[in-house]
Design an enzyme around this catalytic site. Structure first.
Site, PDB file in Angstrom:
ATOM      1  N   ASN A   1      -8.031   0.786   4.665  1.00  0.00           N
ATOM      2  CA  ASN A   1      -7.938   0.380   3.258  1.00  0.00           C
ATOM      3  C   ASN A   1      -6.635   0.840   2.601  1.00  0.00           C
ATOM      4  O   ASN A   1      -6.554   0.966   1.385  1.00  0.00           O
ATOM      5  CB  ASN A   1      -9.137   0.923   2.461  1.00  0.00           C
ATOM      6  CG  ASN A   1      -9.358   0.135   1.175  1.00  0.00           C
ATOM      7  OD1 ASN A   1      -9.220  -1.085   1.159  1.00  0.00           O
ATOM      8  ND2 ASN A   1      -9.683   0.817   0.096  1.00  0.00           N
TER       9      ASN A   1
ATOM     10  N   VAL B   1      -5.112  -3.238   1.864  1.00  0.00           N
ATOM     11  CA  VAL B   1      -5.995  -4.066   1.038  1.00  0.00           C
ATOM     12  C   VAL B   1      -6.378  -3.311  -0.235  1.00  0.00           C
ATOM     13  O   VAL B   1      -6.410  -3.873  -1.330  1.00  0.00           O
ATOM     14  CB  VAL B   1      -7.275  -4.459   1.837  1.00  0.00           C
ATOM     15  CG1 VAL B   1      -8.262  -5.189   0.946  1.00  0.00           C
ATOM     16  CG2 VAL B   1      -6.895  -5.324   3.037  1.00  0.00           C
TER      17      VAL B   1
ATOM     18  N   ASP C   1       7.523   0.107   8.802  1.00  0.00           N
ATOM     19  CA  ASP C   1       8.528   0.744   9.662  1.00  0.00           C
ATOM     20  C   ASP C   1       8.290   0.420  11.128  1.00  0.00           C
ATOM     21  O   ASP C   1       9.176   0.622  11.964  1.00  0.00           O
ATOM     22  CB  ASP C   1       8.473   2.269   9.486  1.00  0.00           C
ATOM     23  CG  ASP C   1       9.207   2.728   8.241  1.00  0.00           C
ATOM     24  OD1 ASP C   1      10.189   2.082   7.872  1.00  0.00           O
ATOM     25  OD2 ASP C   1       8.795   3.723   7.640  1.00  0.00           O
TER      26      ASP C   1
ATOM     27  N   LEU D   1      -6.562  -9.974  15.371  1.00  0.00           N
ATOM     28  CA  LEU D   1      -5.747  -9.218  16.325  1.00  0.00           C
ATOM     29  C   LEU D   1      -6.657  -8.189  16.986  1.00  0.00           C
ATOM     30  O   LEU D   1      -7.240  -7.345  16.309  1.00  0.00           O
ATOM     31  CB  LEU D   1      -4.601  -8.521  15.573  1.00  0.00           C
ATOM     32  CG  LEU D   1      -3.745  -7.540  16.366  1.00  0.00           C
ATOM     33  CD1 LEU D   1      -3.061  -8.233  17.535  1.00  0.00           C
ATOM     34  CD2 LEU D   1      -2.695  -6.904  15.459  1.00  0.00           C
TER      35      LEU D   1
ATOM     36  N   PHE E   1       5.360  20.226 -18.847  1.00  0.00           N
ATOM     37  CA  PHE E   1       6.835  20.160 -18.814  1.00  0.00           C
ATOM     38  C   PHE E   1       7.448  19.548 -20.077  1.00  0.00           C
ATOM     39  O   PHE E   1       8.564  19.041 -20.030  1.00  0.00           O
ATOM     40  CB  PHE E   1       7.312  19.380 -17.583  1.00  0.00           C
ATOM     41  CG  PHE E   1       6.627  19.793 -16.314  1.00  0.00           C
ATOM     42  CD1 PHE E   1       6.798  21.078 -15.801  1.00  0.00           C
ATOM     43  CD2 PHE E   1       5.764  18.940 -15.655  1.00  0.00           C
ATOM     44  CE1 PHE E   1       6.133  21.484 -14.654  1.00  0.00           C
ATOM     45  CE2 PHE E   1       5.094  19.340 -14.499  1.00  0.00           C
ATOM     46  CZ  PHE E   1       5.282  20.617 -14.003  1.00  0.00           C
TER      47      PHE E   1
ATOM     48  N   GLU F   1      12.327  27.550 -18.433  1.00  0.00           N
ATOM     49  CA  GLU F   1      13.218  26.389 -18.299  1.00  0.00           C
ATOM     50  C   GLU F   1      14.543  26.658 -17.594  1.00  0.00           C
ATOM     51  O   GLU F   1      15.132  25.753 -17.027  1.00  0.00           O
ATOM     52  CB  GLU F   1      13.559  25.852 -19.695  1.00  0.00           C
ATOM     53  CG  GLU F   1      12.376  25.377 -20.476  1.00  0.00           C
ATOM     54  CD  GLU F   1      12.788  25.045 -21.900  1.00  0.00           C
ATOM     55  OE1 GLU F   1      12.890  23.857 -22.201  1.00  0.00           O
ATOM     56  OE2 GLU F   1      13.027  25.970 -22.679  1.00  0.00           O
TER      57      GLU F   1
END
Length: 1352
Positions: free
Chosen positions: A270, A273, A369, A413, A809, A1272
């Site tokens: 999944n 889809v 890939d 397949l 943040f 920060e």
């Protein structure tokens, strides 16, 4: 085949944490994540993105395989797993691993005690990834550990402490194992630290860890074993509200189903889809799940290769190929190696564990890939349909582009045949992605060549590309033309030209991205050329020359290794009482609860009776008039309660914090894509979202649509006021300088990507118009104020509660107030509780982020590098409403000098008003942008003078007590200390020499190094913004309840407050509890922003504790030997009040913009960072090799928390400056809407060696216990990586004789790096006709003989 007739199991049976679940009405659209959280109330598993991209929802799935009699454990993303796929499986969630009620598991314990959790939202997912690995490999290698975390993102920690926890489970030592000079990296004097200093370097003690005992784990349910062994397999049918799920058991049955439902997709993992149905509106009424069919899970070795079932998971394929490579001779396994190469980085472990090999092929996604390398390798597909079997070449399904219909809808397949490689055959696979791991490719390729026996004459050639186009493509003509050629430079030159001619990419001319993809296509072929040339030489050294030695390194891809890290801090004085926790590395108060999933966030709150879910309907236009809103279709959706619009707001729909309003619901016009127009409330989030999609809004487009800074300048569209700072006489100074540089730099925006999306729950109390709000926010008081104003009630009726925030943040202040008002208005109208949890996609679309910046500068300097004059203009993209943008512009002006004394200076800041979502506060607040501009002209001057950048920095640094450009006094001695210490600790000069040597010996890979100083002023420039308040109760049993105005969002503020109270009251931390931040206990609290939380609230807590101690003093004096509990009981008997408020007025900060002077800051933090990188000139990819940071943070209250803040901020900075790229359509719609498209740093992006040292304590009289606010400051130091990359690119350009000046924008992505490492390939892409590639492989360096490398 009818759906009804078959005998079928209608009950879904599986186990969760050892408990049997029988689901009678399993809905195929229900994912495991929602089921766990909503149905089973197991809220430890978190929602982070819903698309398998962040790992927050990781769980472990265990399955018994009767054939092998083995139990298989694997990690998976619960957000993509349909519950229907879990028949017969056992699910383990973080709650099943361990809890504070039973026992915590070593993984949970170590992650917490190593400080691997800050906001804690990603922690359960991390725990599950590590736990699953340990179930399979109790003593994993560090490679396995790193791979296990590739699919998990963390936005707070910078990963280092998480990996520290992981290392404690790994079997090999964690030393670098690079004993070049007989010493380990940890022993070398000039390396990570100097042994002479007596400093603690461990933030945790491994002695207290419980051992990992595999016998103590949950057992696999015996009933599931019996089911698997004995029950005859039967077809599973599950019918949901809209979708039917069928899971057949035999191939025959599957083929019948496929004939009956040719359009039904096959679903195994999944992962394809699922996202299509979830994010792209694709709908399938029938889903077929073939995973249980034996034919689809085959593994068979044949004479000519390996046949793998189409349902095999990618992880299984990876293991099979790894074993085959170890077993067979190298000559036979070249295809296997190339496929394995791609599998290593494809998705994260969680995706590979469920995604099927066949699904990856059949979905024909351009981003696969695997397809290019499988196609190039002549893999065969075994197809079946009713009464027919056939074999086709995998490459056939890509033969003529997108509309290819080689496979009919009825066919499936069954398996894939991967051939052995033959003698004289070479196969390679390549990819380049925005991030090395867990990222879809920009471009990938698969290439194969077969030579006539014993020669270098091409017999067969295959070249396939993916990623770049709408499907995988073959360079067929190129391959035909080159067959019969010798493998030499002429062939290479022709191949590159032919490929560029044959494969056309969509996109306008001059589209950088298209140029980059084309460059990658030829660069990949060149790399293949080098690999094969090298292999030919190995085979026959006398006959083939091979490649020059300095080309060799480019054949090695960058690998992710377990980082080495060191943290150096000062220990507390020996005289300090052992009970006093201040200055010690105390674990985060909630860390254990984070790790067990017991920490409660907003969406983990139990549902309120009758609660409704809200889904926002947002504008799809950037600037338009709303003609009509049609809600009729939406109201017909099942479970919908109502639609809320601007007309339902009882009072204020707009807030005027400045001239332009902030708006709750758009009324007549929309001013950005993502603006909320109305909202749907329904009985479930699913129904609310379905209905929201059916609201129809008609628009009339308004002009102009302004998206960029350039367009805003053109249309003169700005928010007032514009700001200016001036010092000295700039025009006069420019008359006398030796030299001038002028330039322009653009800095892209950045999304906060907090792991917990915007979340709120509004609960009307039913009387007196009271309402409880549970909100994930940094500023409860502004939420209270805005909601009260929108409902038209006094603030005292609105109670806002915050327990903890899953990361913020800066992104959970004003924008959260607008969203909370939306929820409150809906709750007010319906008189029901309303829950609003934004999906990741909505969160990114609706909310702005860091301000994009454009700066134009002119800098005058002397020949020795001394800067005497600067004239600069900053343009800030504010978005569609003011928010905090003017303040951001002011801070960027006040901090623009960074660490440098600039005698004559004129700076303007303009805030552009555009049709993008309003940009808002973000860690660093303007300084990360203006500081980068300053450091950019520092390097420009270095280029121009021929001096080194560090020399220019040293020349211009503040050196003695002086004034800043706004006339505030500054003592820079700690700045100089940080700089010198960083120089020394990083062994800067010796490494600079080593890098120069490396660069001489490597042509296609280069290293760069940069060291950057930092002055970070602390303050909010307005006194009333830094008030602090606290409330402390002591109960008669001696326990203490503490609350204050600060918000816990990962920065450990509650932990520090408890440390402070513990010291002040002189009682153990275990006696003190913090419950929540609430407007009912601490009114009018300031926002937790600007690193100031600990400073201001700590003072207030101290004040309250001192008040209480003063009251107790007479009692203590009477009974000095008594215990704390004795004193408290006595105080109660004497009617002494045991409750006190504490208060801190705030800092005396001011700024007069008319005069351009003031004291906007209270004190300064200082730091320096040195970073080293390595780049791949062929792809633009880079690796962060090492970073050393030295920070002056006064006297740390909690070094573990503070170092965690420095590292987390630094890695977030690396994200801003090198990878996080936002992309918009020309209509203003955001493309980068989630972790699939928007890449924040992952485990693979942190430096391989990472050291952080705190400067030995220095006094800071202004803050609590001489500490400094640290949240920060570390962010800006991430730019040391940016400048190290620039240094590497400069090295490339100097070597290639390219003209000096070049400008780099932020983020400095692989695309920019590649474009600036100009060579024959980039030239070929830009002007295909005018250059002849002459890369001579026989000389010691490439000769670009036939053409000069002209600049773009």
């Amino acid at each position: 085949m009818a759906l009804q007739g078959a005998a079928a199991a209608e009950e879904l049976v599986f186990y969760v944490n050892g408990r049997k679940i029988i689901e009678k009405n399993a809905d195929p659209e229900q994912m495991l994540l929602a089921y766990l959280r909503k149905r089973l109330c197991l809220t430890g598993t978190k929602y982070g993105c819903g698309g398998g991209g962040c790992g927050a929802c990781t769980v472990m799935i265990s399955i018994y395989e009767p054939a092998s009699k083995k139990i298989r454990h694997y990690s998976a993303n619960a957000c993509l797993l349909p519950i229907c796929s879990l028949y017969g499986a056992a699910v383990t969630t973080v709650e099943g691993v361990g809890s504070t009620k039973s026992r915590i598991h070593p993984v949970q314990e170590r992650l917490a005690k190593c400080h691997g959790s800050q906001c804690g939202f990603c922690t359960p997912g991390m725990v599950m990834s590590i736990y699953t690995l340990l179930r399979n490999h109790p003593e994993p290698t560090s490679e396995q550990m790193i791979a296990a975390l590739a699919g998990n993102l963390c936005r707070c920690t910078g990963y280092r402490p998480i990996l520290d926890a992981c290392k404690t489970f790994c079997k090999e030592s964690i030393c670098c194992q690079r004993k070049t000079n007989g010493k380990c990296c940890l022993d070398q004097e000039d390396d990570l630290f100097d042994n002479e200093e007596e400093v603690p370097t461990s933030l945790f003690s491994t002695d207290e860890f419980q051992p990992l005992d595999p016998t103590q784990e949950l057992i696999f349910p015996p009933e599931l074993m019996r089911m698997a062994e004995n029950q005859p397999k039967q077809t599973l049918f599950f019918r949901g509200e809209r979708v039917t799920w069928i899971s057949p058991v035999s191939l025959v049955e599957l083929l019948d189903l496929k004939a009956a439902y040719p359009k039904a997709p096959l679903v195994v993992g999944n992962t394809s889809v699922g996202p299509d149905m979830k994010f792209r509106g694709v709908f399938h009424p029938v889903l077929i799940a073939p995973a249980r069919i034996p034919d689809l899970n085959v593994l068979k070795y044949t004479n000519d290769g390996l046949t793998l079932g189409a349902a095999c998971s990618l992880s299984l394929v990876k293991d099979i190929l790894t074993n085959a490579i170890a077993e067979f001779p190298e000559e036979k396994t070249r295809v296997f190696c190339a496929v394995l190469q791609q599998l290593r980085t494809l998705g994260g472990e969680q995706i590979r564990n469920v995604a099927s090999f066949g699904g990856n092929i059949i979905s024909r996604k351009p981003t696969s890939d695997l397809n290019p390398v499988l196609a190039a390798s002549n893999c065969m597909l075994n197809l079946a349909s009713r009464g027919q079997r056939r074999q086709i070449l995998l490459s056939d399904i890509f033969a003529d582009g997108v509309g290819n219909n080689t496979i009919t809808p009825e066919e499936i397949l069954v398996s894939i045949h991967v051939p052995y490689s033959r003698k004289g055959e070479y196969v390679s696979a390549f990819r380049q992605a925005p991030r090395r791991e867990n990222a879809l490719p920009i471009t990938n390729a698969g290439m194969r060549v077969l030579f006539e026996e014993g020669t270098d004459v091409i017999k067969e050639l295959s070249i396939f590309y993916g990623g770049a186009l709408s499907a995988t493509v073959c360079a067929k003509q190129t391959c035909c033309t080159l067959t019969g050629r010798h493998w030499n430079e002429q062939m290479l030159d022709e191949a590159c030209r032919l490929v560029l001619k044959e494969i056309t990419l969509p996109g306008s001319a001059g589209d950088e991205n298209v140029d980059y993809k084309k460059t990658l296509m030829v660069s990949f072929f060149y790399r293949f050329f080098l690999e094969v040339s090298q292999s030919l030489k190995t085979m026959n050294p006398c006959h083939y020359p091979g490649i020059p030695v300095e080309y060799g390194s480019v054949l090695q891809d960058f690998k992710t290794r377990m980082p080495q890290s060191i943290q150096i801090y000062q220990d507390v004085e020996p005289s300090q009482s052992p009970q006093d926790p201040v200055g010690r590395p105390v674990m985060h108060q909630s860390a254990i609860k984070h790790a067990t999933g017991e920490a409660v966030y907003i969406d983990d709150l139990p549902s309120v009776d009758g609660e409704l879910f809200l889904a926002a309907v947002t504008s799809s236009r950037a600037h338009a008039k709303i003609v009509s809103i049609d809600t009729s279709e939406a109201l017909k959706v099942a479970g919908v309660f109502d639609v809320i619009t601007a007309h339902d707001v009882p009072a204020a729909n707009e807030f005027h914090f400045s001239d332009d309003p902030e708006i709750i619901f758009a009324r007549n016009e929309v001013i950005c894509v993502g603006q909320i127009v109305c909202a749907v409330v329904a009985d479930s989030d699913v129904h609310a979202k379905q209905a929201a999609a059916k609201v129809k809004i008609e628009y009339e487009v308004l002009e102009p649509v302004i998206l960029t800074i350039e367009e805003a300048i053109k249309h003169n569209s700005f928010f007032e006021p514009k700001r200016k700072l001036e010092q000295g006489n700039v025009d006069e100074a420019f008359e006398t300088v030796d030299n001038i540089v002028e330039g322009e730099i653009c800095i892209g925006g950045q999304k906060h990507f907090y792991m917990e999306t915007q979340s709120m729950l509004a609960v009307p109390k039913g009387e007196d118009k009271e309402m409880d709000l549970y909100v994930s926010t940094q500023h409860p008081a502004i939420i209270q104020e805005m909601v009260a104003a929108s409902l038209g009630v006094p603030a005292n009726r609105i109670m806002c509660h915050v327990k903890r925030v899953g990361g913020a943040f800066g992104g959970k202040i004003l924008r959260t107030g607008l969203l909370a008002s939306v929820a409150a208005v809906a709750a007010n109208k319906t008189s029901r509780a309303v829950r609003l949890i934004l999906s990741r996609e909505d969160d990114m679309v609706i909310l702005g982020g860091r301000h994009p910046f454009m700066a134009k500068y002119k800098v005058g300097f002397m020949n020795d590098g001394r800067i005497t004059a600067v004239d600069a203009k900053y343009y800030v993209n504010g978005g569609c409403t003011p928010d905090e943008s003017v303040l951001v512009a002011e801070i960027s002006l006040l901090k623009m000098d960074n660490a440098y004394k600039i005698p004559n200076l004129r700076c303007w800041a303009y805030v552009c008003k555009t049709n993008l979502p309003s940009n808002t506060a973000f860690r660093g607040f303007g300084f990360p942008q203006s500081g980068l501009v300053t450091e950019t002209w520092i390097t420009d001057i270095a280029d121009k003078t021929g001096l080194s950048p560090e020399k220019i920095r040293e020349t211009n640094m503040y050196k003695k007590n002086e004034q800043t450009h706004f006339k505030q006094k500054l003592d820079p001695q700690n700045l100089i200390r940080c700089w010198n210490e960083c120089m020394e600790k990083s062994a800067y000069y010796s490494r600079r020499t080593a890098i120069n040597e490396f660069n001489k010996q490597n042509y296609w890979k280069k290293r760069g190094i940069a060291i950057v100083p930092m002055k970070f002023p602390f303050g909010l420039s307005t006194p009333y913004l830094s008030q602090g308040a606290a409330l402390v109760h002591i109960y008669t049993d001696g326990s203490v309840l503490l609350t204050h105005g600060g918000i816990e969002m990962g920065q450990g503020i509650h932990t520090k407050m408890i440390q402070i109270a513990s010291r002040e009251l002189n009682i153990p931390m275990s006696c003190i509890h913090f419950c929540e931040t609430s407007t009912t206990t601490v009114p009018n609290a300031c926002a937790s922003v600007g690193s100031a939380g600990t400073d201001v609230n700590g003072m207030a807590v101290k004040d309250a504790c001192q008040t209480l101690l003063k009251r107790l003093q007479p009692i203590i004096e009477k009974n000095p030997t008594g215990t704390w509990n004795d004193w408290i009981r006595e105080a109660f008997k004497q009617s002494v009040s045991l409750s006190a408020t504490g208060y801190f007025r705030g800092y005396n900060e001011y700024m007069d913009w008319e005069k351009g002077e003031g004291q906007p800051f209270t004190y300064f933090l200082f730091g320096a960072a040195c970073s080293e990188v390595e780049i791949n000139c062929l792809t633009g990819d880079h690796k962060n090799l090492r970073t050393d940071i030295v920070m002056d943070i006064g006297c740390s209250i909690n070094p573990a928390v503070d170092i965690g803040q420095i590292e987390g901020a630094f890695v977030q900075g690396v994200g801003l400056y090198t990878m996080e790229e936002l992309k918009y359509s020309s209509e203003g719609a955001l493309y980068t809407r989630g972790p699939d498209q928007y890449k924040i740093p992952a485990v693979c992006d942190i430096p391989e060696q990472f050291s952080v040292s705190l400067l030995s304590p220095s006094q800071n009289p202004y803050a609590i216990y001489a500490s400094k606010g640290i949240g920060e400051a570390g962010f800006f130091l991430g730019c040391s990586v940016f400048f190290a990359l620039r240094d590497a690119v400069t090295g490339v350009r100097n070597e290639r004789g390219l003209k000096k000046t070049f400008a780099l924008n932020s983020p400095l992505t692989a695309e920019q790096i590649r474009a600036n490492c100009a060579d024959a390939f980039t030239q070929m892409v830009l002007c295909p006709t005018d250059c002849m590639l002459a890369l001579s492989l026989h000389s010691s360096s490439p000769c670009y003989a036939q053409y000069s490398l002209g600049e773009k």
